[in-house]
Scaffold this active site. Sequence first.
Site, PDB file in Angstrom:
ATOM      1  N   ASP A   1      40.238  85.548  37.774  1.00  0.00           N
ATOM      2  CA  ASP A   1      38.873  84.604  38.285  1.00  0.00           C
ATOM      3  C   ASP A   1      39.553  83.281  38.609  1.00  0.00           C
ATOM      4  O   ASP A   1      40.195  82.469  37.749  1.00  0.00           O
ATOM      5  CB  ASP A   1      38.101  84.668  37.103  1.00  0.00           C
ATOM      6  CG  ASP A   1      36.644  83.675  37.423  1.00  0.00           C
ATOM      7  OD1 ASP A   1      36.629  83.326  38.528  1.00  0.00           O
ATOM      8  OD2 ASP A   1      35.877  83.447  36.783  1.00  0.00           O
TER       9      ASP A   1
ATOM     10  N   ASP B   1      25.330  83.588  39.043  1.00  0.00           N
ATOM     11  CA  ASP B   1      26.767  83.044  38.802  1.00  0.00           C
ATOM     12  C   ASP B   1      26.768  81.500  39.198  1.00  0.00           C
ATOM     13  O   ASP B   1      26.806  81.564  40.586  1.00  0.00           O
ATOM     14  CB  ASP B   1      27.651  83.913  39.280  1.00  0.00           C
ATOM     15  CG  ASP B   1      29.069  83.475  39.155  1.00  0.00           C
ATOM     16  OD1 ASP B   1      29.210  82.506  38.511  1.00  0.00           O
ATOM     17  OD2 ASP B   1      29.945  84.167  39.622  1.00  0.00           O
TER      18      ASP B   1
END
Length: 540
Positions: A12, A197
Amino acid sequence: MPADKPILLGIDLGTTNTCVAYVRNKVARVVPSDKGSLILPSVVAMSDKGDLLVGNVAKDQMVVNPRNTIYGAKRLIGRQYNSKVVQDIKHYFSYEIVEGPNGEAAVVLAGKVYSLPQISAFVLQHCKRVAEATLGQEITEAIISVPAYYNDNQRNAVKEAGLLAGFNVKRIVNEPTAAALAYGLNRGFDHKVLVYDLGGGTFDVSVLQLHGNVMEVLATGGDTFLGGVDFDNRIIDYVLEEFRTQTKIDLTQSPIAMQRIKNGAEAAKIDLSLLSNVVIELPYVSERKGKPVDLRIPISRERINALVMDLVDKSFQIVERVLGEKNLNRGDIQEVLLVGGQTRMPLVQGKAHQFFGKPPRKGVHPDESVALGAALLAESMQEIDSVTLVDALSMPIGFAMPGGRFRKVIEKNIQIPSKSSFRLPPARDGRGLELDIFQGDSDRIIDNEYLGTLKFPAEVAGQRVNFILDEECLLHVTIESASGDTRELTLATKDTPEALKVAWQEEAERRRIDAERQALTPEEQSRGLFASIRKVFGGQ
Ligand code: AMP
């Protein structure tokens, strides 16, 4: 600890932090490091001695060396230097942002220009080394996540960063999709989840339908310029204003003071997720008549909530829009997953609860779930009985029409992989045709991101053009002859939307003069301008 199977990493690559995970014995874990978990600040710096620093060491010297410390690369990667977004934000950065050789945004580190894929590659390379040292084997394959709202240029740039770091990038995956995978894999769910998110720099929202291990993205949206740093900026502005009122001193001209305030603002924001009051204290932030001046500003949770309320509201307006695009109601969502560090803020959690009428899902780790999901996807791609991800395109792709209008070829939320085609107009006067390709939600190309120009020679007039989106949501363009032979085309990138706009004005002017010369009627003149494109694509 040698393993029989090669290890693949799930990465990520965040605006603020980069998190790296792997799977062993079917369990996904964050790669451990000497500091606990491998969550590395996405910061690259050049020390005064000329050493390249990555991660915590780079972040630690940011205050004293702001010009040579690159952070927030995720906001700039894959963007044109002259794009509105880069021009709007470049003043917020303490390092220099310049135009790279192909018109892209690039950065200056110790007097040398680096591309943003190079900067991100330094971060990825560091992660690779730490993971290899910790897991005891060479690692060459990775899946890297990107915001669902990234356009084609940004996705390609991240892939390039992975390659530069020495990875075979097996796939680029959307962050919310990865988070949903970490939540739902092998759990046998059959329901809709919404992933909210909110990270350091970007906001993404995706609605997914889970049917066991088949995960289908129904709708997606977001804002690549909404994230924790915007929350920090509100606090920074507040602190500067309070300090100015108290002391009549303007700190905006001092890069070191600004960097200290930035750090203090973020730390206060994080503390206020647990406490109701904090004090930002920065000794000797300035001086007056040779005497040190300290900064001491109390700030409450209520105050910070008020400062950022509109940002949080904006994120829920985007959620509303994304649901509306698929005619979904809030009640259709069975589970809400909060992902990204900024969702730790009680205001965000409270708003999510209020908005959906149920508490968001706890137990999904907001900092780690995307990397864990990416690692699970990497692992499952090695197996026959793998998970099926059906992702969707977050922003339409199309081309420029006269007057700066945007004609979509691929619609938003189309499931990928996908293919959309159109036919080129017949050749006129033996001349070729150029199409300028854009991606974005606006009807005007000036607000969308320029992806490149397709140049068609006169010989291919009348042939079919295919816009193909692969499973990573990357665009490929092919041209297909009448006999079915296909050839891939590359997008030439050089001009910026602004440059193109000027070019169109010049083109319109040239045609007007030509038309006048030939004494055409006004209708005939206007028909002449891009008439072939209108004929084929049915434009007005
Ligand atoms: P990410 O990109 O997911 O790593 O998120 C990083 C962002 O989350 C940064 O803007 C952080 O300041 C913010 N953040 C991290 N922890 C907290 C917290 N406890 N409360 C509020 N914001 C946080």
